[in-house]
Design an enzyme around this catalytic site. Structure first.
Site, PDB file in Angstrom:
ATOM      1  N   LYS A 170       0.778  -1.196  -0.030  1.00 63.68           N
ATOM      2  CA  LYS A 170       0.143   0.036  -0.050  1.00 63.68           C
ATOM      3  C   LYS A 170       0.840   1.262   0.109  1.00 63.68           C
ATOM      4  O   LYS A 170       0.591   2.310  -0.727  1.00 63.68           O
ATOM      5  CB  LYS A 170      -0.905  -0.045   1.188  1.00 63.68           C
ATOM      6  CG  LYS A 170      -1.792   1.282   1.458  1.00 63.68           C
ATOM      7  CD  LYS A 170      -2.780   1.275   0.062  1.00 63.68           C
ATOM      8  CE  LYS A 170      -3.699   2.570   0.273  1.00 63.68           C
ATOM      9  NZ  LYS A 170      -4.708   2.671   1.374  1.00 63.68           N
ATOM     10  N   LYS A 240      18.498  13.528 -23.751  1.00 60.08           N
ATOM     11  CA  LYS A 240      18.141  14.669 -24.727  1.00 60.08           C
ATOM     12  C   LYS A 240      16.600  15.307 -24.463  1.00 60.08           C
ATOM     13  O   LYS A 240      16.420  16.493 -24.334  1.00 60.08           O
ATOM     14  CB  LYS A 240      18.221  14.222 -26.171  1.00 60.08           C
ATOM     15  CG  LYS A 240      18.004  15.251 -27.128  1.00 60.08           C
ATOM     16  CD  LYS A 240      16.775  15.017 -27.821  1.00 60.08           C
ATOM     17  CE  LYS A 240      16.519  13.806 -28.600  1.00 60.08           C
ATOM     18  NZ  LYS A 240      15.158  13.379 -29.322  1.00 60.08           N
TER      19      LYS A 240
END
Length: 310
Positions: A170, A240
């Site tokens: 959780k 990039k």
């Protein structure tokens, strides 16, 4: 079954009602007695203390705000521990600390009882409609015994492992959810300030590679199997792209704190000479720092996907 339920708030009220709808007899308690009125009207029995609930039920579910409340209900004065019977079980549906669940399990084990962590995911709407994931940690035989009760509350009960494992799952899920939303707020602010209408931007990115798949499915492609060659998309190209995005953020005056952190990670991975590896290879850096090795056979990943119908 004769089932105890403690915590009839936004989530707990609906889960308790679904247990009643499935034909189970409820014994209920909440710090606000009026919260139990609909359940009592439907046949539930009110008890004044968690101890009294434990004395009356073979299995108890708790749905509480957090660790302090769980500890008080489980082990405080007039708590479940004072009334628990040998062979009975307590399932904590709360989002809890794994360490606390494990400690409580030790206390209850001394009385011959079991504690299982069973946090849920699906929100109030899912609690009403029974569209809930329930991630359970604890003894497998106890999970199997009471699985029909879990299925009465949620459509996706899942055994994760030993006690505490459900709570870990959780926390992984929710921490990822909030972090992803923080990133989305950042990049969408950048995109809108760069001149794209938010509705059209949202419509566009939903059709991209990330938009078309479920959030955690990307882990099965490279990260979980630990296979980064051949690349699906090279790391140098990812560097990039993120560089261009952070540059655009600077250009339009939008802080890109999380994107810049990601760029730092990718840059460090490039410095390792990983530019021609898959763009996910920078994720190995965190494995190294944590001192863990994550590698799951592709056959096992495929089995899980097939079980989920994907």
């Amino acid at each position: 079954m004769n089932v105890g339920f403690i915590g009839l708030g936004l989530m707990g009220a609906s889960m308790a009602s679904n247990l009643q709808a499935a034909g189970h007899t409820l014994v209920v308690h909440d710090v606000r007695k009026p919260a139990a009125a609909p359940h009592v009207a439907a046949g539930a029995v009110w008890k004044d203390t968690p101890r009294a609930v434990a004395e009356a039920a073979e299995v108890v579910f708790t749905s509480l705000p957090g660790p302090p409340e769980v500890e008080q209900v489980a082990a405080g004065p007039e708590g479940l521990l004072d009334g628990v019977r040998a062979g009975s079980a307590v399932f904590d549906l709360s989002t809890n600390a794994p360490a606390l669940v494990r400690r409580l399990d030790g206390l209850f084990a001394a009385r011959g009882a079991h504690v299982l962590d069973a946090p849920v995911s699906g929100g109030p709407g899912g609690a009403k409609t029974r569209r809930l994931a329930i991630w359970v940690g604890g003894e497998r035989a106890v999970y199997d015994r009471y699985r029909p009760l879990l299925e009465a509350m949620g459509d996706q009960p899942y055994y994760v492992g030993p006690v505490g494992a459900g709570a870990v799952a959780k926390l992984v899920h929710n921490c990822a959810s909030f972090t992803i939303r923080a990133v989305l707020a950042e990049v969408f602010s950048m995109g809108v300030k760069a001149g794209v209408a938010p509705d059209l931007l949202w419509q566009a990115v939903r059709q991209g590679n990330s938009g078309r798949r479920r959030t955690f499915d990307v882990l099965a492609e490279k990260f979980l199997p630990g296979e980064f060659e051949p690349p699906s998309f090279a790391l140098r190209l990812g560097h990039k792209d993120v560089s261009l995005a952070t540059a655009l953020g600077r250009e339009v005056g939008v802080p890109m704190r999380l994107a810049n952190l990601a760029l730092e990670e990718i840059t460090e991975a490039l410095g390792r000479g990983w530019g021609d590896r898959d763009s996910s290879s920078f994720m190995l850096l965190e494995e190294e720092r944590a001192g863990v090795e994550i590698k799951v056979p592709r056959e096992r990943l495929q089995q899980i996907l097939e079980q989920d119908g994907r």
